[in-house]
Write an enzyme that holds these catalytic residues in place. Structure first.
Site, mmCIF file in Angstrom:
data_model
loop_
_atom_site.group_PDB
_atom_site.id
_atom_site.type_symbol
_atom_site.label_atom_id
_atom_site.label_comp_id
_atom_site.label_asym_id
_atom_site.label_seq_id
_atom_site.Cartn_x
_atom_site.Cartn_y
_atom_site.Cartn_z
ATOM 1 N N SER A 45 0.684 -0.935 -0.120
ATOM 2 C CA SER A 45 -0.003 0.002 -0.146
ATOM 3 C C SER A 45 1.067 1.206 0.007
ATOM 4 C CB SER A 45 -0.330 -0.108 0.790
ATOM 5 O OG SER A 45 -0.234 -0.339 2.608
ATOM 6 N N GLU A 46 1.517 0.929 0.763
ATOM 7 C CA GLU A 46 2.951 2.396 0.724
ATOM 8 C C GLU A 46 4.324 2.019 0.915
ATOM 9 O OE1 GLU A 46 -0.445 4.938 1.298
ATOM 10 O OE2 GLU A 46 -0.582 2.791 3.004
ATOM 11 N N THR A 47 5.173 2.818 0.419
ATOM 12 C CA THR A 47 6.588 2.056 0.233
ATOM 13 C C THR A 47 7.649 3.611 0.433
ATOM 14 O OG1 THR A 47 7.046 0.536 -1.337
ATOM 15 C CG2 THR A 47 9.029 2.053 -0.697
ATOM 16 N N HIS A 81 1.019 4.286 8.399
ATOM 17 C CA HIS A 81 1.344 3.478 8.972
ATOM 18 C C HIS A 81 3.014 3.292 8.564
ATOM 19 C CE1 HIS A 81 0.626 2.136 4.728
ATOM 20 N NE2 HIS A 81 1.508 0.774 5.776
#
Length: 403
Positions: A45-47, A81
């Site tokens: 979802s995110e890096t 997160h």
């Protein structure tokens, strides 16, 4: 250039739970297209990309870093997160020595600090405003499929639409939602909406008690659903705090964290803080910690060039303040590392005690040998002296006498 990559499960203490994020440690900035390619290959979802801002710093000693977040499709302005995962990598893996870290991001400066076994983050509060249902009816229908909606709000800063289901709906109704990502994308192609939050009122009196439940859908970022998202909670906190009349939900105690600088040498810490943030000292308790995590007295003056800057301000509501009680720790409780070192020292002492008799014996034998050798030399010299005394010497010496 080799880039170390970490995968961290955020908001959980169990493997394969929570919300995973990739964290990359960069010594220097990269091209934007390279950030995006790496994020697409990570396919999470995110890096998060952590960049050193000062070439003389490293990830162990530095306290200020640049931070950017990318989904598989594009860059986002805020991600909770992945920020938590970044702080965890620096604190737990790189053993960062600072009490608090500062991340420079598209959403401004974000703060993270260790608090016991946890990490406390300071995030902006995005309070949503009421939304006209007729303007977002397609998005609402694509999300909740005819369920009763009690309230609609919109956060322009984060481009998130908040849908509150009727209080007659319980948690099972929320978990049963299955919105179609394609339908959501077709419902809004203007770019005004980038994420949809669906929430329902919780049951704080139940066990365990929660103030609210929520889910977050962001197909515009290439994320069908984000399991746990901090950026959505920056909107949810502002909404539910007003609706429930609570400034403290769940176990949150810190109202705000800020970095401040003391400009005038004559100004006290309290005056500087209250003047900078417009705080009413009668309603809050101010706690100031320096970069080493030590408390700074609020009734004293701190020079502008103090080596302890920057300061982290904790603003806590009076009714949340707890007077610390004396903590008596059992002196027999020793951590594992100290116990191992003490055991090693004890073994060395025992070994030395075993060697002491042998050392004494060897020393005694050596002394006896030296005494015996000296005695032999004295006997030899005594004999030669007697021989010399028994001779009469006249004229020139053929050779010098022995003495």
């Amino acid at each position: 250039m080799e880039i170390p990559v970490f995968t961290v499960d955020a908001f959980t203490n169990q493997a394969f739970k929570g919300n995973p994020a990739a964290v990359c440690l960069l010594p220097n900035v990269l091209r934007d297209e390279l950030y995006q390619k790496i994020a697409a290959e990570m396919n999470l979802s995110e890096t998060a990309f952590i960049v050193k801002l000062n070439s003389s710093d490293d990830f162990t000693s530095g306290s200020r870093f640049g931070l950017r977040w990318f989904t598989p499709m594009n860059e986002v302005t805020l991600c909770g997160h992945a920020t938590l995962a970044s702080a965890a990598v620096l604190f737990y893996h790189k053993k960062n020595q600072n009490a608090a870290l500062v991340f420079e991001t598209l959403s401004g400066e974000l703060y993270a600090r260790l608090h016991g076994d946890s990490i406390v983050m300071d995030f902006p509060l995005h309070k949503p405003v009421a939304q006209d249902p007729s303007e977002v009816k397609d998005t609402v229908n694509a999300t909740v499929r005819g369920l009763s909606v009690q309230d609609l709000c919109y956060s322009a800063k984060t481009k998130k639409l908040l849908i509150r289901l009727s209080d007659s709906c319980d948690r099972s109704v929320l978990t049963s939602l299955q919105p179609n990502a394609s339908d959501l994308l077709r419902s809004d192609s203007t770019g005004r909406i980038k994420g949809v939050i669906v929430t329902v009122k919780g049951a704080p009196t139940a066990q365990p008690g929660y103030d609210f439940f929520s889910r977050y859908f962001a197909p515009w970022y290439g994320i069908a659903e984000d399991p746990v998202t901090g950026s959505a909670h920056s909107v949810l906190a502002g909404y539910w705090s007003e609706k429930l009349g609570k400034e403290r939900m769940l176990d949150d105690r810190i109202t705000a964290l800020r970095e401040i600088s003391i400009q005038r040498e004559s100004a006290t810490v309290r005056q500087t803080i209250c003047g900078s943030f417009g705080l009413n000292a009668a309603h809050v308790i101010l706690k100031v910690r320096n970069s080493r995590g030590s408390l700074i007295p609020l009734n004293s003056s701190i020079p502008a060039n103090s080596k302890h800057a920057p300061y982290v301000l904790e603003v806590v509501k009076i009714f949340q303040h707890v007077v610390p009680r004396p903590c008596i720790n059992d002196t027999t409780v020793i951590n594992k590392s100290m116990k191992t070192r003490l055991q090693s020292i004890v073994r060395r002492i025992e070994r030395l005690e075993e060697l002491v008799p042998q050392i004494k014996l060897r020393r005694h034998e050596k002394v006896n040998q030296e005494i015996k050798l000296l005695s032999q030399k004295l006997v030899f010299l005594n004999k030669r002296m007697q021989m010399a005394d028994s001779h009469c010497w006249s004229g020139m010496f053929v050779r010098p006498p022995l003495w």
